[in-house]
Design a protein around this motif. Sequence first.
Motif, PDB file in Angstrom:
ATOM      1  N   PRO A 137       0.853  -1.199   0.059  1.00  0.00           N
ATOM      2  CA  PRO A 137      -0.242  -0.002  -0.033  1.00  0.00           C
ATOM      3  C   PRO A 137       0.767   1.423  -0.118  1.00  0.00           C
ATOM      4  O   PRO A 137       0.299   2.301  -0.456  1.00  0.00           O
ATOM      5  CB  PRO A 137      -0.797  -0.253   1.356  1.00  0.00           C
ATOM      6  CG  PRO A 137       0.030  -1.057   2.105  1.00  0.00           C
ATOM      7  CD  PRO A 137       0.608  -2.189   1.238  1.00  0.00           C
TER       8      PRO A 137
ATOM      9  N   ALA B 234      -6.040  -1.232  -1.061  1.00  0.00           N
ATOM     10  CA  ALA B 234      -6.175  -0.804   0.205  1.00  0.00           C
ATOM     11  C   ALA B 234      -7.361  -1.944   1.043  1.00  0.00           C
ATOM     12  O   ALA B 234      -7.357  -1.970   2.191  1.00  0.00           O
ATOM     13  CB  ALA B 234      -6.928   0.501   0.323  1.00  0.00           C
TER      14      ALA B 234
ATOM     15  N   THR C  56      -5.594   6.158   6.434  1.00  0.00           N
ATOM     16  CA  THR C  56      -5.842   5.332   5.471  1.00  0.00           C
ATOM     17  C   THR C  56      -4.800   3.956   5.293  1.00  0.00           C
ATOM     18  O   THR C  56      -3.851   4.226   6.005  1.00  0.00           O
ATOM     19  CB  THR C  56      -5.590   6.128   3.858  1.00  0.00           C
ATOM     20  OG1 THR C  56      -4.301   6.398   3.979  1.00  0.00           O
ATOM     21  CG2 THR C  56      -6.380   7.291   3.943  1.00  0.00           C
ATOM     22  N   PRO C  57      -5.282   3.053   4.875  1.00  0.00           N
ATOM     23  CA  PRO C  57      -4.324   2.029   4.705  1.00  0.00           C
ATOM     24  C   PRO C  57      -2.958   2.383   3.968  1.00  0.00           C
ATOM     25  O   PRO C  57      -1.980   1.432   3.921  1.00  0.00           O
ATOM     26  CB  PRO C  57      -5.167   0.788   3.660  1.00  0.00           C
ATOM     27  CG  PRO C  57      -6.465   1.450   3.919  1.00  0.00           C
ATOM     28  CD  PRO C  57      -6.644   2.565   3.839  1.00  0.00           C
ATOM     29  N   TYR C  58      -3.062   3.302   3.085  1.00  0.00           N
ATOM     30  CA  TYR C  58      -1.868   3.774   2.266  1.00  0.00           C
ATOM     31  C   TYR C  58      -0.844   4.219   3.077  1.00  0.00           C
ATOM     32  O   TYR C  58       0.806   4.036   2.938  1.00  0.00           O
ATOM     33  CB  TYR C  58      -2.290   4.717   1.358  1.00  0.00           C
ATOM     34  CG  TYR C  58      -3.278   4.308   0.353  1.00  0.00           C
ATOM     35  CD1 TYR C  58      -3.150   3.301  -0.687  1.00  0.00           C
ATOM     36  CD2 TYR C  58      -4.408   4.836   0.328  1.00  0.00           C
ATOM     37  CE1 TYR C  58      -4.143   2.943  -1.413  1.00  0.00           C
ATOM     38  CE2 TYR C  58      -5.416   4.387  -0.402  1.00  0.00           C
ATOM     39  CZ  TYR C  58      -5.532   3.492  -1.330  1.00  0.00           C
ATOM     40  OH  TYR C  58      -6.432   2.865  -2.122  1.00  0.00           O
TER      41      TYR C  58
ATOM     42  N   ARG D  51      -5.992  -3.576   4.445  1.00  0.00           N
ATOM     43  CA  ARG D  51      -6.412  -3.073   5.635  1.00  0.00           C
ATOM     44  C   ARG D  51      -6.478  -4.054   6.718  1.00  0.00           C
ATOM     45  O   ARG D  51      -6.396  -4.035   7.935  1.00  0.00           O
ATOM     46  CB  ARG D  51      -7.944  -2.468   5.413  1.00  0.00           C
ATOM     47  CG  ARG D  51      -8.557  -2.166   6.789  1.00  0.00           C
ATOM     48  CD  ARG D  51      -8.294  -0.687   7.129  1.00  0.00           C
ATOM     49  NE  ARG D  51      -6.923  -0.511   7.461  1.00  0.00           N
ATOM     50  CZ  ARG D  51      -6.044   0.712   7.846  1.00  0.00           C
ATOM     51  NH1 ARG D  51      -7.172   1.908   7.690  1.00  0.00           N
ATOM     52  NH2 ARG D  51      -5.063   0.771   8.371  1.00  0.00           N
TER      53      ARG D  51
ATOM     54  N   ASP E 186      -7.432   0.841  -5.040  1.00  0.00           N
ATOM     55  CA  ASP E 186      -8.441   0.720  -3.822  1.00  0.00           C
ATOM     56  C   ASP E 186      -8.471  -0.910  -3.533  1.00  0.00           C
ATOM     57  O   ASP E 186      -8.669  -1.052  -2.451  1.00  0.00           O
ATOM     58  CB  ASP E 186      -9.889   0.810  -4.624  1.00  0.00           C
ATOM     59  CG  ASP E 186      -9.956   2.433  -4.933  1.00  0.00           C
ATOM     60  OD1 ASP E 186      -9.079   3.342  -4.584  1.00  0.00           O
ATOM     61  OD2 ASP E 186     -11.098   2.681  -5.632  1.00  0.00           O
TER      62      ASP E 186
END
Length: 565
Positions: free
Chosen positions: A74, A83, A192-194, A87, A80
Amino acid sequence: MPSRPVPAAQRSPRRSPRPFAVPPAVPAAGLAAVLLAGCSSAGPTGTGAGPAAAPVRGGTLKYAVAVGTSCLDPHVSPGDVTAVIQRNVFDSLVYLDDKGGFHPWLAKSWQVSPDARTYTFRLRDGVAFHDGTVFDAAAVKANLDHIKDPRTKSLYAASLLGPYTGAEVVDPHTVRVSFSEPYVPFLQAAATPYLGIASPKSLAEKADQLCAGGANSVGTGPFKETEYVKNDHVEFRRNDAYAWAPEGAANQGAPYLDGLTIRFLPEDSVRSGALTSRQVDAAALPVTAVRTVRAANGIEVSRTQNPGVVYSLFLNTTRGALQDERVRRAVQRAVDVDALVRSIYFGEYERAWSPLSPTTPAAYEAGLKDSFPHDAAAAGRLLDEAGWSARDADGYRVKDGKRLTLHWPYIASLVRDQRDTLAAGIQADLKKAGIELVRDSIDNGTYFTIYASGDYDLWDNSWVRADPAVLAGFYLSTNTPAAGGQNVSLSKDPELDGWLRAGAATTDPAARKGNYTKAERWAVEHATVLPLYVTTNLVGRAQGVQGLVFDANAWPQFAGVWKTR
């Protein structure tokens, strides 16, 4: 998918940070969401299957998605699906729920300086990565520095760090993150997962293997990733030691499930059929299958709109006939978006009027609704005024011996969500107005070459992000495709730049919304975009699947899921 930009902010004198009282969780629209020192026990919530009975431990959930990814890191991939998958592995410093409220996660509290240049996080203790490495302030610094390092070749996460200048380890459980400019969107970015936190050991020892996923993906999350077979599946098993869920989450311990399998089933009929035949327990559904799936016994369907930039057609303001705003406005009025969205998406998707989704916190301009309705006669008048009054033998408008032709490139293998049918409808409506729309099917390499060079007339895109700062990626003049941004309309206006920079810098919620709504209006009124529909996640699940909720991005969360049968 193109890389994502660095939202800009306005410079302001640096001041010392000061603490704020710990308030209850509040929407991102509120001042406390910007200058926040902690959150309440009011916990993250979501749309989906709530607890109908006591949770049951055990079993493996099988979830089907439409597309795979070439990279499961990520910090690198902008996808998307990356992510959604990761997650499960990588936790974040804070959690943003589906109501826009921030909650403690790996950080138990935080302080933001009044000028929004410095964020100080107080971290949880007792947290460990899957490889046994202790989570601490040094790990946070290692991750942020790694993301920003050009050698990482981040396609999105680095842009979420904006004007990042560095992180300071104050003590083992305190890290201070600094920016060269006021950067209000950072809390949302940090959720965010990023910007999820990976084991610093894996960053140091497996840097060239992180995209491969599987055992190379090492976080603190509720699941451990055990296997990734590209374009087939990802396997996870429960992290039995997990005891640091976001504050207020229904499940504060290890997942109820023993394991999780995410399968890649690109064929719409195969994916929906896998759900109705119970080969999978839940699935991301194509809009064409929703009615059939809803009619099936023992299956429930949820519908959640994504925040961010809606699926839109952007008009290149620097090329050919589209340099004339009258021609761009004619395109807006010639296409009967209402009829197309209604007929193709069966009422499941909402027609869009703004480049931003209605679920984007603190910015959506509802006043744009009905501001450019379909009007074939008005489109004709605009084209006549622009000098495109003559027509050739095929009925297309001509000027100075040249046909009014627009080119829209695409990659056939990436078309989804009935967008080919939608494009055909747009093509037919434009033909009625005398505009020839040519859909150019090209390979990946050519696609990105054209993207960077601006050698196109129309470009379609959507982008999920629960913050209006996403607009800066699409409209800040410096965020051109050649510079790694998404300003595919190549808009360039000092006043627009000013609104976008002010939106990223101000901590006043009313002023922030005001700046972004001005940018929305500018984009539509200058006909730089034809918003089409609000991207929406349709997820079907067997009734035996309980506890499935969705985060602020409308992405499914599996840590609290269990199966009753």
